[in-house]
Design a protein around this motif. Structure first.
Motif, PDB file in Angstrom:
ATOM      1  N   GLU A 341      41.514   4.623 -39.000  1.00 37.54           N
ATOM      2  CA  GLU A 341      40.310   3.891 -38.616  1.00 37.54           C
ATOM      3  C   GLU A 341      39.341   3.761 -39.785  1.00 37.54           C
ATOM      4  O   GLU A 341      38.607   2.770 -39.875  1.00 37.54           O
ATOM      5  CB  GLU A 341      39.626   4.588 -37.441  1.00 37.54           C
ATOM      6  N   LYS A 343      40.229   3.248 -42.768  1.00 34.67           N
ATOM      7  CA  LYS A 343      40.755   2.130 -43.570  1.00 34.67           C
ATOM      8  C   LYS A 343      40.336   0.774 -42.998  1.00 34.67           C
ATOM      9  O   LYS A 343      40.296  -0.222 -43.721  1.00 34.67           O
ATOM     10  CB  LYS A 343      42.279   2.218 -43.647  1.00 34.67           C
ATOM     11  N   LYS A 344      40.043   0.734 -41.709  1.00 31.66           N
ATOM     12  CA  LYS A 344      39.650  -0.535 -41.080  1.00 31.66           C
ATOM     13  C   LYS A 344      38.181  -0.882 -41.334  1.00 31.66           C
ATOM     14  O   LYS A 344      37.738  -1.987 -40.998  1.00 31.66           O
ATOM     15  CB  LYS A 344      39.883  -0.463 -39.563  1.00 31.66           C
ATOM     16  N   SER A 347      37.360  -4.094 -43.136  1.00 29.06           N
ATOM     17  CA  SER A 347      37.620  -5.305 -42.362  1.00 29.06           C
ATOM     18  C   SER A 347      36.517  -5.576 -41.343  1.00 29.06           C
ATOM     19  O   SER A 347      36.445  -6.673 -40.791  1.00 29.06           O
ATOM     20  CB  SER A 347      38.969  -5.189 -41.631  1.00 29.06           C
ATOM     21  N   LYS A 348      35.675  -4.565 -41.079  1.00 33.16           N
ATOM     22  CA  LYS A 348      34.556  -4.729 -40.153  1.00 33.16           C
ATOM     23  C   LYS A 348      33.236  -4.874 -40.911  1.00 33.16           C
ATOM     24  O   LYS A 348      32.162  -4.639 -40.365  1.00 33.16           O
ATOM     25  CB  LYS A 348      34.481  -3.530 -39.203  1.00 33.16           C
ATOM     26  N   ARG A 368      40.773  -7.663 -44.925  1.00 31.63           N
ATOM     27  CA  ARG A 368      41.448  -8.043 -43.692  1.00 31.63           C
ATOM     28  C   ARG A 368      42.550  -7.030 -43.391  1.00 31.63           C
ATOM     29  O   ARG A 368      43.111  -6.406 -44.301  1.00 31.63           O
ATOM     30  CB  ARG A 368      42.045  -9.455 -43.792  1.00 31.63           C
ATOM     31  N   THR A 369      42.835  -6.875 -42.118  1.00 34.28           N
ATOM     32  CA  THR A 369      43.888  -5.976 -41.652  1.00 34.28           C
ATOM     33  C   THR A 369      45.029  -6.820 -41.092  1.00 34.28           C
ATOM     34  O   THR A 369      44.814  -7.647 -40.209  1.00 34.28           O
ATOM     35  CB  THR A 369      43.355  -5.027 -40.568  1.00 34.28           C
ATOM     36  N   GLU A 371      48.796  -6.932 -39.268  1.00 40.27           N
ATOM     37  CA  GLU A 371      49.792  -6.192 -38.488  1.00 40.27           C
ATOM     38  C   GLU A 371      51.197  -6.660 -38.863  1.00 40.27           C
ATOM     39  O   GLU A 371      51.483  -7.855 -38.842  1.00 40.27           O
ATOM     40  CB  GLU A 371      49.562  -6.397 -36.988  1.00 40.27           C
ATOM     41  N   LEU A 382      50.174  -1.287 -40.199  1.00 37.65           N
ATOM     42  CA  LEU A 382      48.960  -1.986 -40.611  1.00 37.65           C
ATOM     43  C   LEU A 382      48.887  -2.046 -42.124  1.00 37.65           C
ATOM     44  O   LEU A 382      49.052  -1.027 -42.807  1.00 37.65           O
ATOM     45  CB  LEU A 382      47.722  -1.267 -40.060  1.00 37.65           C
ATOM     46  N   PHE A 384      46.444  -3.352 -45.342  1.00 40.23           N
ATOM     47  CA  PHE A 384      45.047  -3.639 -45.635  1.00 40.23           C
ATOM     48  C   PHE A 384      44.970  -4.454 -46.920  1.00 40.23           C
ATOM     49  O   PHE A 384      45.381  -4.004 -47.983  1.00 40.23           O
ATOM     50  CB  PHE A 384      44.261  -2.329 -45.746  1.00 40.23           C
TER      51      PHE A 384
END
Length: 589
Positions: A341, A343-344, A347-348, A368-369, A371, A382, A384
């Motif tokens: 999370e 790592k995300k 992207s947020k 951006r992430t 899939e 995932l 990145f």
């Protein structure tokens, strides 16, 4: 001595009562109290109470699963022993003795195999999980006292302040509320030695014995002393005078995994205007927005600051409730530890190009992430990646005005609808316990429905860009809904809308409106942004027929944007006087 009728008010003091708490306010400005912040304190009590109940419910469920596992394991072991006994009885000369011994071991000393002391009945009673709260900047102690008296699952509250005068005020107020002896203080001006933290968090709650533990010292030093995992607290409350930025790094480290961080920032002159972009960047790591949605941008800038601070320590944020209120922002954020999370987080996070003419915005995510699904196993990996850009040319595609860059800021959700719904349920059941329940209900109802898409608009503001008459909120909402977009209100501004539609689609609704409500073009300069907006034809014909979803529960509640003025002059107020040479800002808000 906690009842109001039995409280003796010394000369030079006035008694202030808020819900179940009573405090003595001196005529001198020793510790700041703002009565209008009752809404802030009411909302904090409700959110922390619901949070504590959810944590307790989760831990009880895990405890029950563990007990069930132990019972099954014990039952399985008992069956194996009996099977072994039968085997020994059939094949050995001492089988009856072995069977007898196994039966005694299985039942416990002095009891037979059929004793009531079976694994199922041996299970201990669950003891509720109680939380530890640290209020880093307490001033009068009113907030800490309310937490201790109004949240059943509180183990203790640590109330800290740097000013000796504020500490004296806290001791006095804690005493009259019956929450602890007045000598329950550990002076620590340097903050170098933390008060011993009670180990373990289980225990039956007795509200009459809940204590507010007073600390005198630097807030950051105190929180850094709670960094070790065994010393961390469940809830950290930052409510300073001005910005909370200097305290965020320490706060995200001293809260437990899954703990709650409550943050107030009153410096909206920095967060919600472009008057001090350099100050906003130094405090929050981003540039503010100059537009009607600047208050939502302020929330996102604070969330960005908390997110980046948490990420440095392998932690990530989950905003539960983020509110723009009066002259400040108040956020309730869950802090968790999970590498994937963290790592995300990039992207947020986004920067935004904001038009100086029509306030259109263009989002530029930092990352951006992706899939990646494995063909055979179906496992999802995932990846990145960096994000392509820029997302917009040098000038606004709508009105050809120049753009200014804002951010980076948080681009993810502001609220957790499930959590907000639970706070609403609690409020409906205990509305009489909160003096500002009407406003709380309005804010929470709107926040629960609020879309995750960034930024809102008001029909009045868009109409001013087009120089046209203003359609009603329901007209605009219905047109967007008929066009296949989703809409909601925004808690940050009365009469506002959030939508999944692009700003071009919103403008096309107004262009369709203008076809039946013409604009006098002779009053519009050819060089103005309005002329550029009006020169374009709509890409679709808007349908203004009333849509059944245009009226939602949030549209039916009264959204009280500003709290009723409690005094002739109210607002952020002036900072309190300090009792030490090292002056600092004090506020009880």
């Amino acid at each position: 001595m906690s009842s109001q009728s039995s409280i003796v008010v010394p000369e030079g003091f006035t008694l202030h009562t808020e819900n179940a708490a009573h405090i003595l306010l001196p005529s001198s400005n020793e510790a700041f109290l703002n009565p209008v912040q009752e809404f802030n304190r009411d909302m904090s009590v409700a959110c922390i109470r619901v949070y504590s109940e959810e944590v307790n419910r989760e831990k009880e469920a895990r405890w029950k699963r563990k007990q069930e596992y132990k019972a099954k394991k014990a039952e399985s072991g008992s069956k194996n022993k009996k099977a072994k006994t039968v085997s020994n009885s059939a094949g050995g000369t001492h089988g009856s003795e072995a069977h007898e011994q196994d039966a005694v071991e299985d039942a416990g000393p002095g009891q037979g195999p059929s004793s009531a002391d079976s694994p199922e009945l041996k299970a201990q009673e669950y003891r509720p999980y109680t939380i530890e709260i640290l209020e880093a900047l307490s001033a009068t102690g009113l907030r800490s006292i309310r937490y201790a008296k109004e949240i059943p699952l509180v183990k203790y509250v640590i109330a800290n302040d740097l000013s000796p005068l504020a500490v004296e005020a806290m001791k006095r107020n804690i005493e009259i509320n019956g929450l602890g002896p007045k000598d329950d203080v550990t002076p620590d001006p340097s903050g170098s030695s933390a008060e011993p933290v009670l180990k373990g968090t289980h225990g039956k709650q007795d509200l009459g014995k809940v204590k507010v533990k007073v600390k005198e010292g630097d807030a950051c030093a105190l929180m850094y002393n709670h960094r070790p995992e065994r010393s961390r607290v469940d809830v950290v409350d930052l409510d300073p005078y001005g910005t909370a930025a200097p305290f965020i790094d320490a706060a995200v480290q001293c809260v437990k995994d899954g703990g709650l961080l409550c943050v107030t920032c009153t410096d909206l002159s920095v967060l919600a205007t472009t008057n001090y972009p350099e100050k906003c960047f130094s405090n929050y790591g981003g540039i503010p927005v100059k537009s009607e949605y600047c208050h939502e941008a302020a929330l996102r800038l604070v969330l960005h600051a908390v997110s980046t601070s948490a990420a440095r320590y392998g932690r990530f944020i989950q905003p539960l409730l983020s509110l723009s209120i009066d002259f400040y922002v108040r956020l309730f954020i869950k802090i968790k530890s999970q590498p994937i999370e963290v790592k995300k987080a990039a992207s947020k996070t986004s920067t935004y190009y904001v038009c100086t003419g029509c306030q259109s915005f263009y989002e530029q995510p930092l990352a951006r992430t992706v899939e990646q699904v494995h063909e055979r196993s179906g496992n999802v990996n995932l990846l990145f990646k960096t994000h392509a850009g820029p997302t917009v040319p040098e000038r606004c595609t709508e009105c050809n005005s120049v753009l200014h860059v804002a951010g980076p800021m948080w681009s993810g959700p502001l609220h957790d609808p499930e959590f907000v719904g639970k706070v609403l349920e609690h409020l409906e059941a205990d509305a009489d316990h909160y003096g500002t329940s009407t406003r709380m209900r309005g804010m929470l109802t709107v926040a629960k429905e609020e879309l995750t898409f960034p930024f809102y608009f008001t029909p009045a503001k868009i109409s001013s860009f087009f120089h046209c008459t203003c359609p009603s909120l329901d007209d605009v909402a219905s047109a967007l809904l008929h066009a296949g977009h989703s809409v909601s209100r925004s808690h940050a501004c009365a009469g506002s809308l959030k939508t999944s539609a692009s700003r071009r689609d919103v403008h096309d609704v107004f262009r369709s409106w203008i076809k039946t409500h013409p604009v006098k073009m002779e009053n519009v300069s050819e060089k103005s942004p309005a002329h550029q907006l009006l020169a374009k034809e709509p890409s679709f014909e808007a349908n203004f027929k009333r849509h059944p979803l245009s009226v939602t529960p949030s549209a039916k509640v009264k959204l009280v944007r500003y709290q009723q003025n409690p005094t002739a002059n109210w607002g952020p107020g002036t900072k309190a006087s300090s009792g030490t040479k090292r002056k600092r800002d004090l506020q009880e808000s």
